[in-house]
Scaffold this motif. Structure first.
Motif, mmCIF file in Angstrom:
data_model
loop_
_atom_site.group_PDB
_atom_site.id
_atom_site.type_symbol
_atom_site.label_atom_id
_atom_site.label_comp_id
_atom_site.label_asym_id
_atom_site.label_seq_id
_atom_site.Cartn_x
_atom_site.Cartn_y
_atom_site.Cartn_z
ATOM 1 N N ASP A 18 0.787 -1.217 -0.124
ATOM 2 C CA ASP A 18 -0.097 0.061 0.073
ATOM 3 C C ASP A 18 0.897 1.136 -0.035
ATOM 4 O OD1 ASP A 18 -2.083 -1.761 -0.034
ATOM 5 O OD2 ASP A 18 -2.477 -1.426 2.349
ATOM 6 N N ARG A 19 2.022 1.162 0.014
ATOM 7 C CA ARG A 19 2.980 2.464 0.254
ATOM 8 C C ARG A 19 4.303 2.115 -0.840
ATOM 9 N NH1 ARG A 19 1.073 1.390 5.306
ATOM 10 N NH2 ARG A 19 0.336 3.537 6.465
ATOM 11 N N PRO A 20 3.945 2.076 -1.942
ATOM 12 C CA PRO A 20 5.021 1.862 -3.134
ATOM 13 C C PRO A 20 6.049 2.588 -3.284
ATOM 14 C CG PRO A 20 2.904 2.739 -4.237
ATOM 15 C CD PRO A 20 2.567 2.434 -2.907
ATOM 16 N N GLU A 21 5.913 3.844 -2.657
ATOM 17 C CA GLU A 21 7.086 4.956 -2.758
ATOM 18 C C GLU A 21 7.836 4.793 -1.411
ATOM 19 O OE1 GLU A 21 3.849 6.358 -3.117
ATOM 20 O OE2 GLU A 21 3.725 5.976 -5.158
ATOM 21 N N ILE A 22 7.742 3.916 -0.526
ATOM 22 C CA ILE A 22 8.234 3.928 0.964
ATOM 23 C C ILE A 22 9.693 4.195 0.828
ATOM 24 C CG2 ILE A 22 8.463 1.369 1.006
ATOM 25 C CD1 ILE A 22 7.407 1.812 4.015
ATOM 26 N N GLU A 23 10.434 3.408 0.012
ATOM 27 C CA GLU A 23 11.872 3.896 -0.214
ATOM 28 C C GLU A 23 12.191 5.040 -0.544
ATOM 29 O OE1 GLU A 23 13.646 0.805 -2.767
ATOM 30 O OE2 GLU A 23 12.474 -0.873 -2.012
ATOM 31 N N ASP A 24 11.402 5.971 -1.020
ATOM 32 C CA ASP A 24 11.718 7.213 -1.333
ATOM 33 C C ASP A 24 11.766 8.151 -0.155
ATOM 34 O OD1 ASP A 24 11.514 6.572 -3.903
ATOM 35 O OD2 ASP A 24 9.642 7.533 -4.167
ATOM 36 N N TYR A 25 11.078 7.863 1.059
ATOM 37 C CA TYR A 25 11.185 8.649 2.228
ATOM 38 C C TYR A 25 11.520 7.908 3.540
ATOM 39 C CZ TYR A 25 6.420 6.675 2.683
ATOM 40 O OH TYR A 25 5.262 5.841 2.758
ATOM 41 N N LEU A 26 12.170 7.110 3.390
ATOM 42 C CA LEU A 26 12.917 6.320 4.631
ATOM 43 C C LEU A 26 14.173 6.135 4.198
ATOM 44 C CD1 LEU A 26 10.174 3.389 5.843
ATOM 45 C CD2 LEU A 26 10.297 5.896 6.513
ATOM 46 N N THR A 27 14.927 6.292 5.295
ATOM 47 C CA THR A 27 16.396 5.914 4.953
ATOM 48 C C THR A 27 16.384 4.506 5.202
ATOM 49 O OG1 THR A 27 16.866 5.493 7.487
ATOM 50 C CG2 THR A 27 17.097 8.068 6.461
ATOM 51 N N PRO A 28 17.593 3.923 4.545
ATOM 52 C CA PRO A 28 17.678 2.309 4.489
ATOM 53 C C PRO A 28 17.682 1.860 5.874
ATOM 54 C CG PRO A 28 19.493 3.434 3.408
ATOM 55 C CD PRO A 28 18.816 4.484 3.823
ATOM 56 N N GLU A 29 18.158 2.470 7.043
ATOM 57 C CA GLU A 29 17.769 2.084 8.425
ATOM 58 C C GLU A 29 16.568 1.984 8.693
ATOM 59 O OE1 GLU A 29 19.759 4.477 7.554
ATOM 60 O OE2 GLU A 29 21.659 3.158 7.610
ATOM 61 N N GLU A 30 15.681 2.896 8.553
ATOM 62 C CA GLU A 30 14.218 3.022 8.752
ATOM 63 C C GLU A 30 13.452 1.988 7.995
ATOM 64 O OE1 GLU A 30 13.538 7.909 9.900
ATOM 65 O OE2 GLU A 30 13.704 7.242 7.907
ATOM 66 N N LEU A 31 13.906 1.950 6.773
ATOM 67 C CA LEU A 31 13.180 0.954 5.921
ATOM 68 C C LEU A 31 13.285 -0.527 6.218
ATOM 69 C CD1 LEU A 31 11.596 0.318 3.418
ATOM 70 C CD2 LEU A 31 13.595 0.021 2.069
ATOM 71 N N GLU A 32 14.508 -0.711 7.117
ATOM 72 C CA GLU A 32 14.751 -2.174 7.779
ATOM 73 C C GLU A 32 13.926 -2.100 8.764
ATOM 74 O OE1 GLU A 32 18.555 -4.510 9.590
ATOM 75 O OE2 GLU A 32 18.840 -3.279 7.983
#
Length: 116
Positions: A20-34
């Motif tokens: 539901d959040r296809p752009e999630i990698e655009d606004y989270l840092t790699p650490e936050e994404l993990e």
């Protein structure tokens, strides 16, 4: 004028399904994404969301991406402070509609709380 606020025992934002959040990698840092991905549990719900009480078990210590604060939204999404209120209301309405439906009790409670 409508004023954003979180409505207790809603939890729509706790539905973290990455689909539901296809752009999630655009606004989270790699650490936050993990961290985000590690929080996604069964059915896309956050592992810290208590389905019985409909509250966050780690609310006081929740990650930055779970907070609606001026500096965070400016940094993550480029939202100017004067735009935050309207942006947050629209985000919540979209999320509540996607999780519970546009005529759900959660949507009615949110709209009433914010004066929409």
């Amino acid at each position: 004028m409508a004023t954003w606020q979180c409505v207790k025992q809603c939890g729509a934002c706790c539905n973290l399904d990455p689909a539901d959040r296809p752009e999630i990698e655009d606004y989270l840092t790699p650490e936050e994404l993990e961290l985000y991905m590690s929080m996604v549990g069964e059915g896309g719900w956050c592992i810290n969301f208590d389905h019985e009480t409909r509250e966050c078990r780690i609310y006081a210590n929740r990650p930055r991406f779970c907070r609606v604060e001026t500096t965070i939204f400016e940094d993550m999404y480029g939202i100017e402070p004067e735009e935050l209120n309207d942006f947050a209301i629209e985000c919540c309405r979209q999320q509540i509609e996607g999780v519970y439906g546009d005529r759900s009790l959660e949507m009615l409670r949110f709209d009433k709380a914010v004066g929409f």
